[in-house]
Design a protein around this motif. Structure first.
Motif, PDB file in Angstrom:
ATOM      1  N   ALA A   1      22.442   0.865  10.211  1.00 25.86           N
ATOM      2  CA  ALA A   1      22.175   0.519  11.609  1.00 25.86           C
ATOM      3  C   ALA A   1      21.663   1.767  12.324  1.00 25.86           C
ATOM      4  CB  ALA A   1      23.429  -0.004  12.283  1.00 25.86           C
ATOM      5  N   LEU A   2      20.441   1.696  12.848  1.00 29.44           N
ATOM      6  CA  LEU A   2      19.866   2.811  13.604  1.00 29.44           C
ATOM      7  C   LEU A   2      20.111   2.581  15.089  1.00 29.44           C
ATOM      8  CD1 LEU A   2      16.394   3.323  11.826  1.00 29.44           C
ATOM      9  CD2 LEU A   2      18.552   4.535  11.405  1.00 29.44           C
ATOM     10  N   GLU A   3      20.820   3.491  15.733  1.00 31.91           N
ATOM     11  CA  GLU A   3      21.071   3.367  17.164  1.00 31.91           C
ATOM     12  C   GLU A   3      19.839   3.730  17.980  1.00 31.91           C
ATOM     13  OE1 GLU A   3      24.464   5.664  18.192  1.00 31.91           O
ATOM     14  OE2 GLU A   3      25.874   4.450  17.000  1.00 31.91           O
ATOM     15  N   LYS A   4      18.947   4.494  17.381  1.00 29.46           N
ATOM     16  CA  LYS A   4      17.689   4.862  18.031  1.00 29.46           C
ATOM     17  C   LYS A   4      16.608   4.943  16.963  1.00 29.46           C
ATOM     18  CE  LYS A   4      18.916   9.767  17.781  1.00 29.46           C
ATOM     19  NZ  LYS A   4      19.102  11.033  18.555  1.00 29.46           N
TER      20      LYS A   4
ATOM     21  N   ALA B   1      14.912   1.087  16.387  1.00 30.45           N
ATOM     22  CA  ALA B   1      16.367   0.935  16.385  1.00 30.45           C
ATOM     23  C   ALA B   1      16.731  -0.482  15.958  1.00 30.45           C
ATOM     24  CB  ALA B   1      16.928   1.232  17.769  1.00 30.45           C
TER      25      ALA B   1
ATOM     26  N   ASP C   1      27.228   8.238  10.062  1.00 34.07           N
ATOM     27  CA  ASP C   1      26.456   7.609  11.130  1.00 34.07           C
ATOM     28  C   ASP C   1      25.604   6.455  10.614  1.00 34.07           C
ATOM     29  OD1 ASP C   1      25.234   7.122  13.577  1.00 34.07           O
ATOM     30  OD2 ASP C   1      23.678   8.635  13.253  1.00 34.07           O
ATOM     31  N   GLY C   2      25.844   5.271  11.168  1.00 28.98           N
ATOM     32  CA  GLY C   2      25.042   4.097  10.841  1.00 28.98           C
ATOM     33  C   GLY C   2      25.386   3.435   9.528  1.00 28.98           C
TER      34      GLY C   2
END
Length: 218
Positions: free
Chosen positions: A107-110, A161, A204-205
């Motif tokens: 999952a990419l937050e940005k 994202a 992260d992600g």
């Protein structure tokens, strides 16, 4: 002199000695107890039937074995504690580092890059890695340059994202084989439990992973 009472006293001392030695908590305490019991045995032995000297030697050998086991146990415990401390220190030093973990979703937050690697244990004619979005639509496909068994890296740049999944497979003589992708992510946090086996890395992600799940540090 009451020989029967003395003999009974001697046997009682032998039995209590075995019980105490079996419950000793340290080598130093056991050594003191053994000497005290040995003196008690000599003092209370039957003068008409004194103990054979080999019996003392046998007891001493048995005590030495117990003492050695206690020492080994203590040294092993200290070594395990040291190794656990080193693992915790190693894990905390990974915060902020990029690691590769076994995962096929991210999952990419940005906006950013989806990268990772696949490991080949046998030769293949071709290696393909596909990137899908959260709707199951193929976003991009890459044919990885192949030079033999080992690790092959991939990178999908400039992704929006959102959630993505990776499908990787090798093809040999027209037959496809699924490959486990390892995705790169930055370690955000380290959780430490009651033992080194409880160490978790929050990537992260990608989610939480054990320290032993890491393939490599990028």
């Amino acid at each position: 002199m009451d020989i029967s009472n003395t003999t009974a006293r001697n046997q009682s001392t032998d039995n209590s000695g075995s019980a105490v030695l079996g419950n000793g908590s340290s080598a130093e305490e056991m050594s003191t107890m053994f000497l005290e019991l040995l003196v008690a045995q000599i003092s209370n032995q039957n003068p008409l039937q004194p103990m054979d000297g080999t019996a003392y030697v046998s007891q001493l050998a048995e005590f030495s074995n117990v003492e050695s086991l206690q020492s080994i146990k203590k040294n092993t415990g200290a070594s395990l504690d040291h190794n656990s401390s080193m693992l915790v220190l190693e894990a905390t030093n990974l915060v902020g580092e990029t690691v590769a973990v076994p995962a096929d979703v991210i999952a990419l937050e940005k906006p950013g890059t989806v990268s990772g690697l696949v490991n080949l244990s046998t030769p293949a004619d071709s290696v393909t890695v596909q990137l899908y979005n959260s709707n199951g639509e193929l976003v991009e496909e890459q044919q990885l340059p192949y030079s033999g068994v080992g690790s092959l890296s991939f990178e999908f740049e400039q992704q929006d994202a959102g959630g993505y999944s990776i499908n990787a497979f090798s093809t040999t003589q027209g037959v496809s084989q699924r490959l486990t992708p390892w995705l790169n992510g930055e370690v955000e946090r380290v959780s430490v439990g009651s033992s080194s086996a409880d160490i978790l890395l929050q990537v992260d992600g990608l989610g939480n992973f054990a320290l032993t799940d890491i393939n490599q540090v990028a």
